[in-house]
Design an enzyme around this catalytic site. Sequence first.
Site, mmCIF file in Angstrom:
data_model
loop_
_atom_site.group_PDB
_atom_site.id
_atom_site.type_symbol
_atom_site.label_atom_id
_atom_site.label_comp_id
_atom_site.label_asym_id
_atom_site.label_seq_id
_atom_site.Cartn_x
_atom_site.Cartn_y
_atom_site.Cartn_z
ATOM 1 N N SER A 119 0.854 -1.183 0.000
ATOM 2 C CA SER A 119 0.000 0.000 0.000
ATOM 3 C C SER A 119 0.893 1.237 0.000
ATOM 4 O O SER A 119 1.735 1.401 0.878
ATOM 5 C CB SER A 119 -0.874 0.017 1.254
ATOM 6 O OG SER A 119 -1.381 1.324 1.441
ATOM 7 N N HIS B 239 -1.242 -1.775 -4.044
ATOM 8 C CA HIS B 239 -2.517 -1.510 -3.386
ATOM 9 C C HIS B 239 -2.706 -0.002 -3.269
ATOM 10 O O HIS B 239 -1.891 0.703 -2.664
ATOM 11 C CB HIS B 239 -2.479 -2.169 -2.000
ATOM 12 C CG HIS B 239 -3.753 -2.082 -1.239
ATOM 13 N ND1 HIS B 239 -4.773 -3.000 -1.383
ATOM 14 C CD2 HIS B 239 -4.185 -1.192 -0.313
ATOM 15 C CE1 HIS B 239 -5.770 -2.683 -0.568
ATOM 16 N NE2 HIS B 239 -5.438 -1.579 0.091
ATOM 17 N N ASP C 151 -5.138 3.043 -2.049
ATOM 18 C CA ASP C 151 -6.232 3.338 -1.122
ATOM 19 C C ASP C 151 -6.899 4.664 -1.465
ATOM 20 O O ASP C 151 -6.303 5.727 -1.274
ATOM 21 C CB ASP C 151 -5.680 3.409 0.308
ATOM 22 C CG ASP C 151 -5.266 2.046 0.826
ATOM 23 O OD1 ASP C 151 -6.133 1.163 0.903
ATOM 24 O OD2 ASP C 151 -4.070 1.868 1.149
ATOM 25 N N MET D 201 -9.707 7.325 -0.567
ATOM 26 C CA MET D 201 -10.537 7.729 0.590
ATOM 27 C C MET D 201 -11.206 9.059 0.312
ATOM 28 O O MET D 201 -10.563 9.989 -0.189
ATOM 29 C CB MET D 201 -9.649 7.878 1.821
ATOM 30 C CG MET D 201 -8.864 6.635 2.149
ATOM 31 S SD MET D 201 -7.840 6.917 3.591
ATOM 32 C CE MET D 201 -7.026 5.327 3.725
ATOM 33 N N HIS E 64 -8.452 -0.046 -3.776
ATOM 34 C CA HIS E 64 -9.323 -0.242 -2.606
ATOM 35 C C HIS E 64 -10.120 1.044 -2.385
ATOM 36 O O HIS E 64 -9.580 2.038 -1.906
ATOM 37 C CB HIS E 64 -8.419 -0.579 -1.407
ATOM 38 C CG HIS E 64 -9.125 -0.695 -0.097
ATOM 39 N ND1 HIS E 64 -8.460 -0.773 1.108
ATOM 40 C CD2 HIS E 64 -10.447 -0.750 0.209
ATOM 41 C CE1 HIS E 64 -9.332 -0.870 2.099
ATOM 42 N NE2 HIS E 64 -10.540 -0.851 1.586
ATOM 43 N N MET F 160 -12.472 3.342 -0.500
ATOM 44 C CA MET F 160 -13.103 3.619 0.803
ATOM 45 C C MET F 160 -13.930 4.880 0.611
ATOM 46 O O MET F 160 -13.569 5.971 1.076
ATOM 47 C CB MET F 160 -12.019 3.791 1.871
ATOM 48 C CG MET F 160 -11.441 2.470 2.332
ATOM 49 S SD MET F 160 -9.858 2.660 3.169
ATOM 50 C CE MET F 160 -8.782 2.618 1.748
ATOM 51 N N MET G 296 -10.594 -6.402 6.374
ATOM 52 C CA MET G 296 -9.833 -5.338 7.043
ATOM 53 C C MET G 296 -9.416 -5.825 8.430
ATOM 54 O O MET G 296 -10.238 -6.287 9.216
ATOM 55 C CB MET G 296 -10.692 -4.077 7.211
ATOM 56 C CG MET G 296 -11.009 -3.329 5.930
ATOM 57 S SD MET G 296 -9.590 -2.883 4.920
ATOM 58 C CE MET G 296 -8.673 -1.807 6.031
ATOM 59 N N ASP H 285 -5.778 -6.646 5.059
ATOM 60 C CA ASP H 285 -5.254 -5.281 4.954
ATOM 61 C C ASP H 285 -5.261 -4.598 6.315
ATOM 62 O O ASP H 285 -6.314 -4.417 6.922
ATOM 63 C CB ASP H 285 -6.158 -4.518 3.965
ATOM 64 C CG ASP H 285 -5.707 -3.090 3.706
ATOM 65 O OD1 ASP H 285 -4.642 -2.696 4.200
ATOM 66 O OD2 ASP H 285 -6.442 -2.380 2.986
HETATM 67 C C1 DX5 Z 1 -6.146 1.515 5.693
HETATM 68 C C2 DX5 Z 1 -5.721 1.102 4.310
HETATM 69 C C3 DX5 Z 1 -4.553 0.230 4.272
HETATM 70 C C4 DX5 Z 1 -3.289 0.819 4.845
HETATM 71 C C5 DX5 Z 1 -2.444 -0.327 5.305
HETATM 72 O O1 DX5 Z 1 -7.392 2.095 5.640
HETATM 73 O O2 DX5 Z 1 -6.781 0.403 3.660
HETATM 74 O O3 DX5 Z 1 -4.316 -0.284 2.966
HETATM 75 O O4 DX5 Z 1 -2.574 1.615 3.956
HETATM 76 O O5 DX5 Z 1 -1.355 0.199 5.941
HETATM 77 P P1 DX5 Z 1 -0.554 -0.566 7.075
HETATM 78 O O6 DX5 Z 1 0.071 -1.765 6.435
HETATM 79 O O7 DX5 Z 1 0.412 0.470 7.499
HETATM 80 O O8 DX5 Z 1 -1.523 -0.946 8.143
HETATM 81 ZN ZN ZN Z 2 -6.301 -0.676 1.793
#
Ligand code: DX5
Ligand code: ZN
Length: 214
Positions: free
Chosen positions: A7, A32, A34, A36, A65, A67, A135, A173
């Site tokens: 990520s 990956h 993310d 948001m 991903h 969110m 998650m 994740d």
């Molecule tokens: C959190 C994200 C993750 C995050 C994981 O909401 O979906 O993908 O970046 O990061 P680490 O590995 O640092 O927990």
């Molecule tokens: Zn993620």
Amino acid sequence: MIKISPSVLTADFLTLTEDIRKLEAAGVDMLHLDVMDGEFVPNISFGNPIIKSIKAHTKLPLDVHLMIDRPHRYIDEFAKYADYLSFHFEAGSDNEATLKRIRELGVKSAIVIKPCTEPEEIFNLLPLCDMVLVMSVEPGFGGQKFMPDALRKLSALRDECKRQNLDILLEVDGGINAETAPLAVNAGANVLVAGNYLFSADDMAARVKEIKSI
Ligand code: DX5
Ligand code: ZN
């Protein structure tokens, strides 16, 4: 074979291509990304223009991903660059229709469950999924601590996929590191997202190898 999906959430975006080259050389399987929206989660990250640029700079499959609230509104847009497109069970879309639409667009479909959602709630959706994401932290931020309850959910999903005779990737994740990765793999995960553990390291490649050797 375990897949690693780093990520890039905590990466420095102005030097991201250097990190991507290092990750490619280290043998990661996908990236990956993310997304948001500041509504579904209390944080804002990046959107499709950044994903488009990343796509132009790597051949690694992009594991996007989402969110975001009511993700069905943006599926067509993100499907342009995503190879795997995941969205949250809890985000207020017609989940069945959204999974079908992702596949229709030629992209691998995936549904994500937050720590508050039980795996049984998505059992009926599994035939529409190429991947399921569990998650192991509350979505929104990198660098959080792994929640062990995710292990029980991974096992339940692994068993249910077997029962339904489905070959689905099981991704986990949040909080993945050298201690938690083997636990997740034993519970049934075969795609590990790792953010902070890789990006906080002086030698990312060594950490990728460490996780890959599980
Ligand atoms: C959190 C994200 C993750 C995050 C994981 O909401 O979906 O993908 O970046 O990061 P680490 O590995 O640092 O927990
Ligand atoms: Zn993620």
